[in-house]
Scaffold this motif. Structure first.
Motif, PDB file in Angstrom:
ATOM      1  N   LYS A 126       8.628   3.396  -8.047  1.00 46.41           N
ATOM      2  CA  LYS A 126       9.850   2.831  -8.642  1.00 46.41           C
ATOM      3  C   LYS A 126      10.924   2.761  -7.677  1.00 46.41           C
ATOM      4  CE  LYS A 126      13.057   3.577 -12.453  1.00 46.41           C
ATOM      5  NZ  LYS A 126      13.479   4.694 -13.329  1.00 46.41           N
ATOM      6  N   VAL A 127      11.588   1.783  -7.483  1.00 45.20           N
ATOM      7  CA  VAL A 127      12.715   1.530  -6.520  1.00 45.20           C
ATOM      8  C   VAL A 127      13.873   0.681  -7.446  1.00 45.20           C
ATOM      9  CG1 VAL A 127      13.691   0.635  -4.471  1.00 45.20           C
ATOM     10  CG2 VAL A 127      11.354   1.355  -4.456  1.00 45.20           C
ATOM     11  N   VAL A 128      14.951   1.431  -7.289  1.00 48.79           N
ATOM     12  CA  VAL A 128      16.191   0.887  -7.898  1.00 48.79           C
ATOM     13  C   VAL A 128      17.146   0.336  -7.003  1.00 48.79           C
ATOM     14  CG1 VAL A 128      18.173   1.397  -9.585  1.00 48.79           C
ATOM     15  CG2 VAL A 128      15.873   2.584 -10.028  1.00 48.79           C
ATOM     16  N   ILE A 129      17.685  -0.859  -7.410  1.00 52.19           N
ATOM     17  CA  ILE A 129      18.876  -1.562  -6.214  1.00 52.19           C
ATOM     18  C   ILE A 129      20.024  -1.956  -6.915  1.00 52.19           C
ATOM     19  CG2 ILE A 129      19.177  -3.519  -4.706  1.00 52.19           C
ATOM     20  CD1 ILE A 129      16.059  -3.704  -4.389  1.00 52.19           C
ATOM     21  N   GLU A 130      21.189  -1.200  -6.774  1.00 54.24           N
ATOM     22  CA  GLU A 130      22.006  -1.681  -7.260  1.00 54.24           C
ATOM     23  C   GLU A 130      23.373  -2.014  -6.302  1.00 54.24           C
ATOM     24  OE1 GLU A 130      23.257   1.328 -10.766  1.00 54.24           O
ATOM     25  OE2 GLU A 130      22.011   2.644  -9.266  1.00 54.24           O
ATOM     26  N   ASN A 131      23.833  -3.097  -6.772  1.00 58.44           N
ATOM     27  CA  ASN A 131      24.992  -3.806  -5.969  1.00 58.44           C
ATOM     28  C   ASN A 131      24.305  -3.864  -4.380  1.00 58.44           C
ATOM     29  OD1 ASN A 131      27.067  -3.969  -8.050  1.00 58.44           O
ATOM     30  ND2 ASN A 131      27.131  -1.999  -8.161  1.00 58.44           N
ATOM     31  N   GLY A 132      23.247  -4.386  -4.223  1.00 56.04           N
ATOM     32  CA  GLY A 132      22.551  -4.397  -2.941  1.00 56.04           C
ATOM     33  C   GLY A 132      22.356  -3.065  -2.066  1.00 56.04           C
ATOM     34  N   GLU A 133      22.279  -2.188  -2.904  1.00 54.53           N
ATOM     35  CA  GLU A 133      21.826  -0.897  -2.380  1.00 54.53           C
ATOM     36  C   GLU A 133      20.748  -0.152  -2.677  1.00 54.53           C
ATOM     37  OE1 GLU A 133      23.186   0.123   0.785  1.00 54.53           O
ATOM     38  OE2 GLU A 133      24.726  -1.417   0.896  1.00 54.53           O
ATOM     39  N   ILE A 134      19.824   0.487  -2.129  1.00 55.08           N
ATOM     40  CA  ILE A 134      18.857   1.305  -2.717  1.00 55.08           C
ATOM     41  C   ILE A 134      19.590   2.435  -3.229  1.00 55.08           C
ATOM     42  CG2 ILE A 134      16.614   2.345  -2.459  1.00 55.08           C
ATOM     43  CD1 ILE A 134      16.078   0.437  -0.389  1.00 55.08           C
TER      44      ILE A 134
ATOM     45  N   PHE B 250      15.904 -11.864   2.930  1.00 60.52           N
ATOM     46  CA  PHE B 250      15.852 -12.980   1.964  1.00 60.52           C
ATOM     47  C   PHE B 250      16.790 -12.691   0.964  1.00 60.52           C
ATOM     48  CE2 PHE B 250      12.390 -10.777   0.678  1.00 60.52           C
ATOM     49  CZ  PHE B 250      12.284 -10.872  -0.849  1.00 60.52           C
ATOM     50  N   GLY B 251      17.677 -11.592   0.851  1.00 60.84           N
ATOM     51  CA  GLY B 251      18.390 -11.594  -0.267  1.00 60.84           C
ATOM     52  C   GLY B 251      18.118 -11.014  -1.578  1.00 60.84           C
ATOM     53  N   MET B 252      17.007 -10.171  -1.402  1.00 62.05           N
ATOM     54  CA  MET B 252      16.318  -9.888  -2.660  1.00 62.05           C
ATOM     55  C   MET B 252      17.255  -8.843  -3.584  1.00 62.05           C
ATOM     56  SD  MET B 252      12.836  -7.542  -3.195  1.00 62.05           S
ATOM     57  CE  MET B 252      13.371  -5.953  -2.804  1.00 62.05           C
ATOM     58  N   CYS B 253      17.542  -9.317  -4.695  1.00 59.00           N
ATOM     59  CA  CYS B 253      18.218  -8.586  -5.664  1.00 59.00           C
ATOM     60  C   CYS B 253      19.759  -8.682  -5.323  1.00 59.00           C
ATOM     61  CB  CYS B 253      17.894  -7.009  -5.703  1.00 59.00           C
ATOM     62  SG  CYS B 253      16.385  -6.946  -6.375  1.00 59.00           S
ATOM     63  N   THR B 254      20.311  -9.824  -4.587  1.00 58.19           N
ATOM     64  CA  THR B 254      21.675  -9.880  -4.045  1.00 58.19           C
ATOM     65  C   THR B 254      21.956 -11.419  -4.633  1.00 58.19           C
ATOM     66  OG1 THR B 254      21.386 -10.667  -1.978  1.00 58.19           O
ATOM     67  CG2 THR B 254      21.317  -8.265  -2.429  1.00 58.19           C
ATOM     68  N   PRO B 255      23.286 -11.694  -4.332  1.00 61.81           N
ATOM     69  CA  PRO B 255      23.548 -13.184  -4.559  1.00 61.81           C
ATOM     70  C   PRO B 255      23.172 -13.854  -3.412  1.00 61.81           C
ATOM     71  CG  PRO B 255      25.428 -11.794  -5.052  1.00 61.81           C
ATOM     72  CD  PRO B 255      24.426 -10.843  -4.411  1.00 61.81           C
TER      73      PRO B 255
END
Length: 284
Positions: free
Chosen positions: A15-23, A62-67
């Motif tokens: 499980k990996v959580v990414i918030e606001n571009g940070e792990i 490639f910007g995964m989970c970011t704008p």
């Protein structure tokens, strides 16, 4: 601040959580060795350090989970779910793909490059929140986002939209869940075909593995003990030794062989017992 939180499972179902571009969170897994990552990155152990490094690379690259998410890409590997789908969209066997994209949720796609870009480099997407820039990029490529306000993950609702739009040959990518059977049993007209591609199977139980093979068309082995065991017993066609891709139906075999033929690889086989000399450890 609007919540920006994306939960994926990767590299041994960690499980990996990414918030606001940070792990912000990295879990653990009993699986320590993956032959694919060993071949690509010379990594002997999937420890937290490597997992963080790999996910951070995806975010930067490639910007995964970011704008900055890139939604259209070239092939990543020779044979994976997204590569199979891309080839069969290009040859007209599949009209659209119902998939899942970080920052957008369930998406109905008709552009082969987008199918590859959305699915080729992301692991199991468990939950996500809307990123307007990602949704806009997808819509500019003629994709339909199921719910731009919530980024809901619901492949059954995605199938319904594909049917409403009149698509006849609909492929769906899905991770193990009871929804697989719901997708297979959903009523469609006689001239409509629904094809189910099941990925991220690590950790499924014996009954779930049987359900997946009974309702899917393509099934990835991942690091699943039960998927591999079911295949060894029932001997479906497959391709690959490290992380096999199994054909649960003749349609699945046709799609897989279309891809293999395009890239000049031997077609799927039923060579059993399989070569297990370089398998993930430990199987879950």
């Amino acid at each position: 601040m609007v919540e920006d939180k994306h939960v994926i499972e990767a590299l041994g179902k960690v499980k990996v959580v990414i918030e606001n571009g940070e792990i912000t969170e990295v879990g653990s897994s009993e699986m320590k060795y993956c032959p694919m990552f060993h071949a690509m990155h010379k990594v002997d152990e999937l420890n937290e350090e490597f997992i963080r490094k790999n996910i951070n690379f995806r975010i930067r690259d490639f910007g995964m989970c970011t704008p900055e998410r890139i939604v259209e890409m070239d092939d990543l590997i020779t044979v994976g779910i997204s590569e199979i789908l891309r080839t069969n969209m290009e040859n007209g066997s599949i009209d659209c793909v119902v998939g899942a994209c970080d920052g957008a949720g369930t998406v109905i796609m008709t552009n082969p490059g987008v199918v590859q870009g959305v699915g080729g480099r992301v692991s199991g997407l468990i939950s996500t929140t809307p990123i307007p820039e990602v949704i806009e990029k997808l819509e500019e490529k003629d994709s339909i986002v199921l719910d731009p306000k919530t980024a809901e993950l619901n492949q059954l609702e995605g199938l319904k939209i594909a049917l409403e739009k009149g698509y006849k040959n609909i492929a769906i990518t899905v991770i193990p869940s009871p929804m697989i059977k719901e997708l297979r049993e959903y009523p469609v007209d006689d001239d409509v075909n629904v094809y189910i591609f099941v990925a991220h199977t690590t950790g499924v139980g014996a009954e779930e593995a049987e359900m997946i093979f009974e309702n899917g068309d393509i099934v990835t082995a991942c690091a699943s003990k039960e998927i591999r065991g079911y295949a060894d017993e029932h001997k479906p066609y497959y391709y690959g030794t490290k992380v096999p891709i199994f054909c649960a139906t003749e349609d699945g075999r046709r799609f897989l062989d279309n891809r293999l033929e395009k890239i000049g690889k031997p077609l799927s086989s039923r060579d059993y017992p399989r070569d297990k000399s370089d398998s993930p450890r430990e199987l879950l």
